[in-house]
Design a protein around this motif. Structure first.
Motif, mmCIF file in Angstrom:
data_model
loop_
_atom_site.group_PDB
_atom_site.id
_atom_site.type_symbol
_atom_site.label_atom_id
_atom_site.label_comp_id
_atom_site.label_asym_id
_atom_site.label_seq_id
_atom_site.Cartn_x
_atom_site.Cartn_y
_atom_site.Cartn_z
ATOM 1 N N ALA A 1 -20.469 -1.926 17.721
ATOM 2 C CA ALA A 1 -19.733 -3.115 17.263
ATOM 3 C C ALA A 1 -20.464 -4.380 17.708
ATOM 4 O O ALA A 1 -20.572 -5.344 16.945
ATOM 5 C CB ALA A 1 -18.301 -3.100 17.802
ATOM 6 N N SER A 2 -20.967 -4.356 18.925
ATOM 7 C CA SER A 2 -21.716 -5.511 19.433
ATOM 8 C C SER A 2 -22.972 -5.745 18.598
ATOM 9 O O SER A 2 -23.298 -6.877 18.248
ATOM 10 C CB SER A 2 -22.086 -5.292 20.895
ATOM 11 O OG SER A 2 -22.816 -6.394 21.387
ATOM 12 N N LEU B 1 -7.678 0.221 17.682
ATOM 13 C CA LEU B 1 -8.791 -0.739 17.657
ATOM 14 C C LEU B 1 -8.275 -2.169 17.744
ATOM 15 O O LEU B 1 -8.883 -3.020 18.413
ATOM 16 C CB LEU B 1 -9.641 -0.545 16.402
ATOM 17 C CG LEU B 1 -10.537 0.686 16.384
ATOM 18 C CD1 LEU B 1 -11.228 0.828 15.026
ATOM 19 C CD2 LEU B 1 -11.569 0.631 17.507
ATOM 20 N N PHE C 1 -14.608 -4.510 14.541
ATOM 21 C CA PHE C 1 -14.141 -3.133 14.675
ATOM 22 C C PHE C 1 -13.889 -2.501 13.306
ATOM 23 O O PHE C 1 -14.241 -1.346 13.076
ATOM 24 C CB PHE C 1 -12.870 -3.065 15.530
ATOM 25 C CG PHE C 1 -13.123 -3.177 17.007
ATOM 26 C CD1 PHE C 1 -14.353 -2.887 17.564
ATOM 27 C CD2 PHE C 1 -12.101 -3.569 17.857
ATOM 28 C CE1 PHE C 1 -14.579 -2.985 18.921
ATOM 29 C CE2 PHE C 1 -12.316 -3.671 19.225
ATOM 30 C CZ PHE C 1 -13.551 -3.369 19.758
ATOM 31 N N TYR D 1 -18.579 -0.905 23.519
ATOM 32 C CA TYR D 1 -18.638 -0.957 22.056
ATOM 33 C C TYR D 1 -20.004 -1.497 21.602
ATOM 34 O O TYR D 1 -20.127 -2.571 21.050
ATOM 35 C CB TYR D 1 -17.497 -1.819 21.506
ATOM 36 C CG TYR D 1 -16.147 -1.186 21.699
ATOM 37 C CD1 TYR D 1 -15.707 -0.184 20.842
ATOM 38 C CD2 TYR D 1 -15.322 -1.587 22.742
ATOM 39 C CE1 TYR D 1 -14.461 0.416 21.020
ATOM 40 C CE2 TYR D 1 -14.074 -0.997 22.928
ATOM 41 C CZ TYR D 1 -13.661 0.002 22.066
ATOM 42 O OH TYR D 1 -12.435 0.583 22.251
ATOM 43 N N SER E 1 -17.132 -1.639 11.738
ATOM 44 C CA SER E 1 -17.766 -0.513 12.428
ATOM 45 C C SER E 1 -17.028 0.807 12.195
ATOM 46 O O SER E 1 -17.513 1.861 12.585
ATOM 47 C CB SER E 1 -17.812 -0.782 13.941
ATOM 48 O OG SER E 1 -18.582 -1.918 14.213
ATOM 49 N N ASN E 2 -15.852 0.733 11.584
ATOM 50 C CA ASN E 2 -15.019 1.918 11.397
ATOM 51 C C ASN E 2 -14.729 2.148 9.906
ATOM 52 O O ASN E 2 -13.580 2.377 9.516
ATOM 53 C CB ASN E 2 -13.714 1.767 12.197
ATOM 54 C CG ASN E 2 -12.944 3.060 12.316
ATOM 55 O OD1 ASN E 2 -13.526 4.123 12.422
ATOM 56 N ND2 ASN E 2 -11.619 2.959 12.292
ATOM 57 N N SER F 1 -17.480 -3.398 27.404
ATOM 58 C CA SER F 1 -16.398 -2.458 27.090
ATOM 59 C C SER F 1 -16.908 -1.174 26.440
ATOM 60 O O SER F 1 -16.117 -0.303 26.085
ATOM 61 C CB SER F 1 -15.379 -3.134 26.170
ATOM 62 O OG SER F 1 -14.809 -4.252 26.801
ATOM 63 N N GLN G 1 -7.525 -2.800 21.289
ATOM 64 C CA GLN G 1 -8.778 -3.023 22.031
ATOM 65 C C GLN G 1 -9.322 -4.427 21.744
ATOM 66 O O GLN G 1 -9.836 -5.092 22.641
ATOM 67 C CB GLN G 1 -9.819 -1.968 21.658
ATOM 68 C CG GLN G 1 -9.675 -0.671 22.388
ATOM 69 C CD GLN G 1 -9.690 -0.869 23.896
ATOM 70 O OE1 GLN G 1 -8.711 -0.555 24.567
ATOM 71 N NE2 GLN G 1 -10.763 -1.371 24.449
ATOM 72 N N LEU H 1 -17.978 -7.149 24.436
ATOM 73 C CA LEU H 1 -18.027 -5.941 23.605
ATOM 74 C C LEU H 1 -18.940 -4.896 24.257
ATOM 75 O O LEU H 1 -18.586 -3.717 24.346
ATOM 76 C CB LEU H 1 -18.523 -6.266 22.198
ATOM 77 C CG LEU H 1 -17.521 -6.851 21.217
ATOM 78 C CD1 LEU H 1 -18.225 -7.403 19.976
ATOM 79 C CD2 LEU H 1 -16.482 -5.809 20.817
#
Length: 170
Positions: free
Chosen positions: A81-82, A35, A23, A78, A26-27, A76, A38, A73
């Protein structure tokens, strides 16, 4: 079970840490509280799935856990992210393969240490040392597509039978 075969105790928090790292990557390198929460929820889903799949327990492999992380992931939502997680896993696998190849090559080279002093005379009369890696590559190239043929065995026999006992003066 770790990749090296070592069995260790299961630590669900490691799943949370791995997801949190994805995460953060990815951010833009920032891990927000949302996050992180999550990551905890997805990690709990992974642990729950492990418990549901193997209610009596199992010596689960790290790759199986990582597969479940990928799946959860995606489930959900994402997907980015995956994707990063999949690419990271593949890069780490490539690095491990490369390191393993280098370690094997070094071990093979050490077993032929004695042959590195052998020299041959070229057609122009120049004396050159034998290049074990070049010889290995030539043998490997010639053996491609042949079943049950070992480049290392041929190299070993070539050096042992053809070059062993040759003095440096010859």
């Amino acid at each position: 079970t770790k990749r090296d075969g070592k069995v260790v105790s299961f630590k669900p928090e490691k799943i949370t840490v791995a997801i949190a790292k994805v995460f953060r990557a990815s951010n833009s390198g920032i891990l927000t509280e949302g996050l992180l929460q999550q990551a905890r929820i997805i990690a709990q889903s992974v642990v729950h799935e492990i418990q549901e799949t193997w209610p009596n327990g199992k010596c689960i492999k790290i790759e199986e856990i990582q597969d479940l992380v990928e799946k959860n992931l995606m489930k959900s939502g994402y997907h980015e992210a995956s994707r990063r997680y999949i690419l990271y896993r593949e890069e780490r696998a490539r690095i491990r393969r490369q390191q393993q190849f280098m370690e094997q090559t070094e071990a093979k080279e050490q077993s032929f240490e004695w042959a590195k002093n052998i020299q041959y005379r070229t057609l122009s009369g120049e004396h050159k040392p034998i290049n074990i890696n070049e010889l290995r590559f030539t043998i490997d190239t010639c053996c491609q597509g042949l079943e049950n043929v070992s480049t290392e065995k041929i190299l070993n026999e070539t050096l042992k039978n053809y070059f062993n006992g040759i003095s440096e003066e010859q």
